[in-house]
Enzyme design. Structure first.
Site, PDB file in Angstrom:
ATOM      1  CB  THR A   1      -2.867  13.541 -68.368  1.00 60.37           C
ATOM      2  OG1 THR A   1      -2.851  14.232 -69.896  1.00 60.37           O
ATOM      3  CG2 THR A   1      -3.875  14.289 -67.661  1.00 60.37           C
TER       4      THR A   1
ATOM      5  CG  ASP B   1      -2.653  16.927 -72.443  1.00 57.86           C
ATOM      6  OD1 ASP B   1      -1.854  17.035 -73.102  1.00 57.86           O
ATOM      7  OD2 ASP B   1      -3.871  15.964 -73.353  1.00 57.86           O
TER       8      ASP B   1
END
Ligand code: F6P
Length: 326
Positions: free
Chosen positions: A129, A131
């Site tokens: 991810t 993030d």
């Protein structure tokens, strides 16, 4: 000797540059260990629909450097239901799958944890991810590339901000996490970084911008994580303008640009390491864990911790970024 003979691999949730490198590493390591490997197309959705594809060494040639995911991805609603998961399990059984490698973020790991509690099938997770918000690894696959993409975009914005003496609010991704914003802000000399993990009041942000104006700073950049507590870049720009209009201000939202593109060298190596150790971990009896790299060493973290424990941006970095921005 492990009983595992057939493995399935899939990508789920938001894609991230480096996922292909991880798929390649999983397939090649599994092949090296004489396992049969299947790719599930579109993550849990494909597991539910029975969309399995045999993967061999040649199928993962020439993908290491490509963004996106050759296995496609999805955010799957039906997998949230017990009935949906039962159908998915039956499809795994129909394909004689002994274990699964799940590449994705916290939603992907949550699905894997619930599933492997309900059905007796080992799962191992690979954190992919942009993030970087997964506990149990210093970095997730895609984060480094996303930051580099954001930096490149901000460098371009800086040129035009400088020419026009403008204040730019640049929004980067991160619904719940400020890692991309913080690293982008430090790397691009932003006047302020607004992230979900720290509360910065509008008045404090204005104070910071005024410092710059006082020393005749001709333009300024504020990097905003999309999940910032005062709203996104557009909300912030409005709130600031109401009280401080020294600069002509503009908003730029980088958005999904950050999710695409060729993975950086860091992400290719990280993804290769994680893919390799995920398969060897499974063969070693690891189950219900996510692979990670902490202090440059491979570490396995139970899904329940990877999901429930929060990884927060380094406080020293936050403090440093504020001091250097003055
Ligand atoms: O979780 C990765 C991420 O890129 C977040 O930073 C962002 O908020 C979200 O996915 C966007 O998701 P989607 O592409 O489904 O809109």
């Amino acid at each position: 000797m492990s009983h595992i003979k057939r493995i399935a691999v899939f990508t789920s949730g938001g894609d991230a540059p480096g996922m292909n490198a991880a798929i390649r590493a999983v397939v090649r390591t599994a092949t090296y260990h004489d396992l049969h490997i299947y790719g599930i197309i579109r993550g849990y959705q494909g597991m539910y629909e029975g969309n399995f594809q045999r993967l061999e060494t040649n199928n993962v040639g020439n993908i290491l450097h490509r963004g996106g995911t050759i296995l496609k991805t999805a955010r799957c609603e039906v997998f949230r239901t017990p009935e949906g998961r039962k159908v998915a399990y039956e499809n795994l059984q129909a394909n004689d799958i002994d274990a699964c490698v799940a590449i994705g973020g916290d939603g992907t790991f949550t699905g894997a944890q619930i599933f492997s509690k309900e059905f007796d099938i080992p799962f191992i997770g690979i954190p992919g991810t942009i993030d970087n918000d997964i506990y149990g690894t210093d970095y997730t696959i895609g984060f480094d590339t996303a930051v580099n993409t954001a930096i490149e975009a901000v460098d371009r914005i800086r040129d035009t901000a400088d020419s026009h003496n403008r204040l730019f609010f640049v929004e980067v991704m991160g619904r719940h996490a400020g890692f991309i914003a913080l690293n982008t802000g430090i790397s691009s000399g932003a006047a302020a970084v607004m992230i979900p993990e720290t509360e910065i009041k509008i008045d404090d942000l204005i104070k910071q911008l005024k410092k710059g104006a006082k020393r005749k700073k001709l333009f300024s950049l504020v990097i905003v994580a999309e999940g910032n507590q005062n709203g996104g870049a557009s909300d912030l720009a409005k709130l600031v303008k109401e009280k401080f209009d020294y600069y002509d201000s503009k908003v730029a939202i980088i958005g999904h640009l950050q999710r695409g593109g060729a993975p950086s060298g860091m992400d290719r190596v990280l993804a290769s390491r994680m893919g390799f150790h995920a398969v060897e971990g499974l063969l070693d009896g690891k189950n219900n864990v996510a692979v990670g790299v902490v202090n440059n060493k491979i570490k396995f973290t139970p899904f329940k911790d990877a999901i429930s424990k929060t990884k927060t941006p380094n406080k020293d970095l936050i403090r440093m970024s504020e001091i250097l921005a003055q």
